[in-house]
Design an enzyme around this catalytic site. Structure first.
Site, PDB file in Angstrom:
ATOM      1  N   SER A  52       1.345  -0.993   0.115  1.00 36.94           N
ATOM      2  CA  SER A  52       0.060  -0.205   0.124  1.00 36.94           C
ATOM      3  C   SER A  52       1.123   1.189  -0.124  1.00 36.94           C
ATOM      4  CB  SER A  52      -1.028  -0.039   1.485  1.00 36.94           C
ATOM      5  OG  SER A  52      -1.572   0.873   0.914  1.00 36.94           O
ATOM      6  N   TYR A  87      -1.587  -0.345  10.798  1.00 37.09           N
ATOM      7  CA  TYR A  87      -1.844  -1.080   9.245  1.00 37.09           C
ATOM      8  C   TYR A  87      -0.550  -0.340   8.539  1.00 37.09           C
ATOM      9  CZ  TYR A  87      -3.749  -0.931   4.568  1.00 37.09           C
ATOM     10  OH  TYR A  87      -3.969  -1.500   3.334  1.00 37.09           O
TER      11      TYR A  87
END
Length: 271
Positions: free
Chosen positions: A144, A157
């Site tokens: 990501s 995350y």
């Protein structure tokens, strides 16, 4: 290495929704055998039905990528059914807001790290011996742009996504010359259940079908890194070059993803 024009054996984790489901549909077609792994049996069934409607065969298994033994069993069963995959995509991931000062968030930190990073290691480890013996194949991990720099409220995350990028780079070098390629995929915002709970604007939001098409092309060509969409790739380069003081000033008050609240429903979605 030439592009795979027709990948007939494909295995995808987190295939019940979001990017994983879109990738399964992007690969589906006559003669294709698709392996689908995810935690939600109902969502996997829905994906399998859509795949079969496109003429592909679907194998599915409900399992958690945090469970290395379960992933190994799934890999063995899939290969007994279809053979060694030509394309292996570690996509399973979750995103939940966290704050270190809350003791109850420790379990969330662990869950995200074990899913988003160790889940990728478990997935590749289960198939690599057979893929190395076959001497060809494409491996891809979904990282990501959130892994480029730390974001407030998203340490649980951002950290494993950064770890995934470094792990995939290491694996790419380890597998050089074996006939296998490793692609690191870093999406920006994609319209999935994971992002729909975000309480803030999401620039350059992509539709899953568009993202999956671009990701498939990158994987099939053995591209080592894809950041998408293109404007997000430029933003990522700038963010990595920003001095610490400038970055802190710009992002210390950035909006945050909701935490999982003990007195309310879980703030959690998975691809």
């Amino acid at each position: 290495m030439p592009a795979f024009s027709q990948s007939s054996r494909v295995f995808i984790t987190g295939a019940g929704s979001g990017i994983g489901q879109a990738l399964a549909l992007a690969y589906a077609g006559p003669g294709v055998q698709l392996g689908l792994l995810g935690r939600d049996a109902g969502r996997l069934q829905a994906t399998a039905e859509q795949i079969r409607a496109r003429g592909a065969q679907a194998w599915r298994r409900s399992a958690d990528v945090r469970d290395a033994a379960a992933v190994r069993v799934a890999a063995e069963d899939f290969m007994a059914w279809a053979g060694v995959p030509q394309v292996l995509i570690a996509n399973a991931g979750i995103s939940i807001g966290t704050l270190t000062q809350h003791p109850e968030d420790l379990t969330v930190f662990r869950e995200i790290m074990e899913t988003n990073w160790l889940g990728t290691v478990h997935t590749f480890g289960a198939f690599l011996p057979a893929m190395l013996a076959a001497g060809e194949g494409r491996l891809a991990g979904i990282a990501s742009v959130a892994g480029f720099r730390g974001l407030p409220g998203a340490g649980a995350y951002s950290a494993p996504k950064a770890a995934t990028q470094i792990y995939l780079e290491s694996l790419r070098l380890e597998l050089a010359g074996t006939g296998l390629t490793v692609s690191t995929i870093c999406p920006g915002y994609v319209d999935t259940p994971m992002t729909r709970i975000n309480p803030y604007p999401m620039p350059w939001l992509m539709q899953p079908e568009d993202a999956a098409g671009r990701i498939r092309r990158a994987i099939d060509h053995g591209r080592p890194l894809l950041v998408l969409p293109r404007p997000m790739a430029w933003v990522g380069r700038v963010l990595r070059l920003l001095p610490v003081a400038w970055y802190d000033r710009l992002f210390r008050h950035a909006p945050r993803k909701p935490r999982r609240l003990s007195d309310g429903p879980p703030q959690r979605e998975a691809d």
